[in-house]
Design a protein around this motif. Sequence first.
Motif, mmCIF file in Angstrom:
data_model
loop_
_atom_site.group_PDB
_atom_site.id
_atom_site.type_symbol
_atom_site.label_atom_id
_atom_site.label_comp_id
_atom_site.label_asym_id
_atom_site.label_seq_id
_atom_site.Cartn_x
_atom_site.Cartn_y
_atom_site.Cartn_z
ATOM 1 N N HIS A 144 0.834 -1.204 0.000
ATOM 2 C CA HIS A 144 0.000 0.000 0.000
ATOM 3 C C HIS A 144 0.867 1.252 0.000
ATOM 4 N N HIS A 146 0.910 4.717 0.910
ATOM 5 C CA HIS A 146 0.165 5.617 1.792
ATOM 6 C C HIS A 146 0.383 7.082 1.402
ATOM 7 N N TRP A 182 4.794 7.208 2.457
ATOM 8 C CA TRP A 182 5.427 5.947 2.872
ATOM 9 C C TRP A 182 4.629 4.775 2.360
ATOM 10 N N HIS A 184 3.495 0.518 3.139
ATOM 11 C CA HIS A 184 3.426 -0.559 4.132
ATOM 12 C C HIS A 184 2.381 -1.570 3.679
ATOM 13 N N HIS A 186 -1.009 -4.080 3.865
ATOM 14 C CA HIS A 186 -2.402 -3.789 4.242
ATOM 15 C C HIS A 186 -3.292 -5.024 4.130
ATOM 16 N N HIS A 434 -7.480 8.104 8.579
ATOM 17 C CA HIS A 434 -6.734 8.159 7.310
ATOM 18 C C HIS A 434 -7.627 7.750 6.142
ATOM 19 N N HIS A 436 -7.393 6.676 1.974
ATOM 20 C CA HIS A 436 -6.496 6.262 0.889
ATOM 21 C C HIS A 436 -6.711 7.077 -0.389
ATOM 22 N N HIS A 484 -9.906 4.629 7.361
ATOM 23 C CA HIS A 484 -9.803 3.840 8.602
ATOM 24 C C HIS A 484 -9.038 4.561 9.683
ATOM 25 N N HIS A 486 -5.862 4.676 11.920
ATOM 26 C CA HIS A 486 -4.502 4.191 11.671
ATOM 27 C C HIS A 486 -3.813 3.657 12.925
HETATM 28 CU CU1 C2O Z 1 -1.188 3.752 6.015
HETATM 29 CU CU2 C2O Z 1 -4.712 2.143 5.000
HETATM 30 O O1 C2O Z 1 -2.911 2.980 5.454
#
Ligand code: C2O
Length: 502
Positions: A144, A146, A182, A184, A186, A434, A436, A484, A486
Amino acid sequence: MRLMIRVAAIMGCVALIGGCNNDNPKTNEHMDHSIMKEDTNAADHSAMDADMMGGHMNHDDVLRLHDSTGENELKIPPMLKNEHKEDVVYTVRAQKGITEIFDGTKTKTYGYNGSFLGPMIPLKKGDRVKIRMINELDEETTFHWHGLEVAGDIDGGPHDPIKPGEEKEIEFTVKQDAATLWFHPHPTGKTASQVYQGLAGLLYIEDEQSQSLGLPNDYGKNDIPLIFQDRIFDDKKQLNYSSSMNSDGTIGDTLLINGTVNPKLTVNKEKVRLRLVNGSNARNYTFKLNTGDSFIQIATDGGFLNNPIYMKEITLTPSERAEIIIDFTKLNRANDIALINEDGSILLPFNISGQNGSISKIPARINDFLVTDEEKNLPVTKTIELFGMMEHVTINGKKFDPKRIDLTQKQGVTEIWEIHNKPDMMGGMIHPFHIHGTQFKIISRDGKEPTESEQGWKDSISIKPDERVKIAIQFKEKGVFMFHCHILEHEDNGMMGQVKVE
Ligand code: C2O
Ligand code: CU
Ligand code: CU
């Protein structure tokens, strides 16, 4: 009882059952206080629940981090090399590995293109980019991006799992301005554990403006990423997620910055830009300098502020970023300077070398971010209600269901979302919210204009109990996007919804 033990775990010691060996006076005070309330009826949960919620509301009471001894020079994530001459092509592999976080000890970790954490991937506005994503783990993952404004099928949310041993390629054009983003994993229900074990990397976007401003931008020299992650190491110095896990957000007593334990940063006498990334599962940080000196904030999550601003402290909740500049030619003290947390714990001592560094500028005007009157006057068209704690977290009363589309919005149309953090009987807790695939603007917090520090592009915002935040949001691309909390355990527990953009 289970809950109480968890609470004790949050505080980092088992004071309720005796044997607290945490030497933090504040934490002890807090625990003593809860013991006083609890000792006559340790089986009564309610007061403890309240205390725990209090612990979340007041971050002074969260388990204190060990002070950095400064014995290790900060690691700088490698800058990923473009594999092509004309095009921009990168390969990112999610891998298992072994990392010597502590001298002479092998810790099992996850990483991208290495054993722990990941590289910094440089992108430029206008680039056509290809990324090959390879999953070398034994479990499903996703990649993902971000903060990146891309279509839903590029975004790498829970809909795009890559099975162990498989790979996938995405292609997109970078359309947004310079920013520190960044990436990461998911995957459904496993985001927290995979990030915890080390899956996180950086994505920098530069543009013509950002490269011509004269700001410090020598990567690793005077332009330094700082990924803050708190962890718990067991007695074998392993990251044992399942035993450390707290369903209300896993908080550790040991800070890693860029995967470095007990870090220090050696700098020249010059202006140094720090790109702060809260990559923690759940911890909030309030960064300041131990000398009381100011620093200069230049950017939010998604780009530059209009004007650099002097700040004494800045708070970042999970996944928020900010860029700051510390002018090491102009500090009150010549040594013993450190970045500290609100509670005074030493996060990053600086070692100032005698050398003069390069001359960089901080122009008075660095962006043209604008919240228009039209945006300010648009009616609220979507409301989001964040509620709950531990496993009982919801958005608009519901838990995440991949088959349910919660909201729809038209591509390119600005709407106003109002996000409310609904308190419970015991108060409630901060939820970092957050979305997306987009960068948005904060219109107001409880009816008031946000502080200058938040007058810039954002993709994550801290929302306090009972706070109402209005944002103006537009999606440039189509697809299904997650929104969502975070706190990664809240996200895994279903505090997530989906907006379909068409
Ligand atoms: Cu850092 Cu759904 O993300
Ligand atoms: Cu995201
Ligand atoms: Cu939350």
